[in-house]
Design a protein around this motif. Structure first.
Motif, PDB file in Angstrom:
ATOM      1  N   VAL A  14      -0.715  70.394   2.103  1.00 48.94           N
ATOM      2  CA  VAL A  14      -1.764  70.735   1.158  1.00 48.94           C
ATOM      3  C   VAL A  14      -2.658  71.837   1.688  1.00 48.94           C
ATOM      4  O   VAL A  14      -3.068  72.716   0.943  1.00 48.94           O
ATOM      5  N   LEU A  19      -1.982  76.144  -3.536  1.00 42.31           N
ATOM      6  CA  LEU A  19      -0.873  75.716  -4.369  1.00 42.31           C
ATOM      7  C   LEU A  19      -1.188  74.422  -5.108  1.00 42.31           C
ATOM      8  O   LEU A  19      -0.524  74.082  -6.073  1.00 42.31           O
ATOM      9  N   PHE A  20      -2.183  73.698  -4.656  1.00 42.82           N
ATOM     10  CA  PHE A  20      -2.561  72.413  -5.214  1.00 42.82           C
ATOM     11  C   PHE A  20      -4.060  72.395  -5.451  1.00 42.82           C
ATOM     12  O   PHE A  20      -4.799  73.114  -4.798  1.00 42.82           O
ATOM     13  N   HIS A  21      -4.478  71.535  -6.354  1.00 49.02           N
ATOM     14  CA  HIS A  21      -5.901  71.257  -6.477  1.00 49.02           C
ATOM     15  C   HIS A  21      -6.135  69.903  -5.833  1.00 49.02           C
ATOM     16  O   HIS A  21      -5.330  68.991  -5.979  1.00 49.02           O
ATOM     17  N   ALA A  22      -7.219  69.779  -5.094  1.00 53.92           N
ATOM     18  CA  ALA A  22      -7.513  68.516  -4.419  1.00 53.92           C
ATOM     19  C   ALA A  22      -8.982  68.175  -4.572  1.00 53.92           C
ATOM     20  O   ALA A  22      -9.830  69.059  -4.705  1.00 53.92           O
ATOM     21  N   HIS A  49      -6.263  71.444 -14.415  1.00 58.34           N
ATOM     22  CA  HIS A  49      -5.344  70.955 -13.389  1.00 58.34           C
ATOM     23  C   HIS A  49      -4.641  69.700 -13.878  1.00 58.34           C
ATOM     24  O   HIS A  49      -5.223  68.910 -14.618  1.00 58.34           O
ATOM     25  N   TYR A  51      -3.165  66.119 -12.943  1.00 56.36           N
ATOM     26  CA  TYR A  51      -3.226  65.089 -11.913  1.00 56.36           C
ATOM     27  C   TYR A  51      -1.812  64.686 -11.526  1.00 56.36           C
ATOM     28  O   TYR A  51      -0.965  64.465 -12.387  1.00 56.36           O
ATOM     29  N   ARG A  52      -1.565  64.585 -10.227  1.00 62.38           N
ATOM     30  CA  ARG A  52      -0.236  64.211  -9.758  1.00 62.38           C
ATOM     31  C   ARG A  52      -0.243  62.877  -9.024  1.00 62.38           C
ATOM     32  O   ARG A  52       0.543  62.004  -9.325  1.00 62.38           O
ATOM     33  N   CYS A  91      -8.496  72.481  -0.816  1.00 64.09           N
ATOM     34  CA  CYS A  91      -7.759  71.665   0.155  1.00 64.09           C
ATOM     35  C   CYS A  91      -8.465  71.673   1.508  1.00 64.09           C
ATOM     36  O   CYS A  91      -8.585  70.631   2.160  1.00 64.09           O
TER      37      CYS A  91
END
Length: 105
Positions: A14, A19-22, A49, A51-52, A91
């Motif tokens: 991460v 590349l990701f939202h956190a 975004h 949610y994963r 991140c």
């Protein structure tokens, strides 16, 4: 130990960059960082975004007042104007916030 190794892998992946939202959920609020600086959102509902998954870290031993003090400091340090998609992103913010909450990866 395998949980720690898995979490370490997740953090390494991460923190590679935007590349990701956190976000970090604590006391029912999700805290994150972006172009507008540090902000509080409804958990798992960040606009724009998808949610994963969640990575449960357990409960913090800190009080809500302790967490508020940490966030007060972080708002001063994590300015939106300094956001960088690769090197200073949500991140990185989450890793710093988790460390300040007492979680070691």
């Amino acid at each position: 130990e395998s949980v720690n190794q898995g979490l370490a892998f997740a953090v390494d992946e991460v923190t590679l960059g935007g590349l990701f939202h956190a976000g970090v959920e604590v006391f029912g609020n999700e805290w994150t960082y972006g172009f507008t600086g540090v902000k509080c959102e409804v958990p798992r509902c960040a606009a724009g975004h998808s949610y994963r998954c969640s990575v449960p870290l357990g409960d913090t031993v800190l009080t809500p007042q302790d967490v508020a003090g940490i966030l007060f400091e972080m708002v001063q340090l994590w300015k939106g104007a300094e956001y960088d998609l690769i090197s200073h992103n949500c991140c990185n913010f989450c890793a710093d916030f988790c460390s300040r909450l007492g979680y070691e990866f």
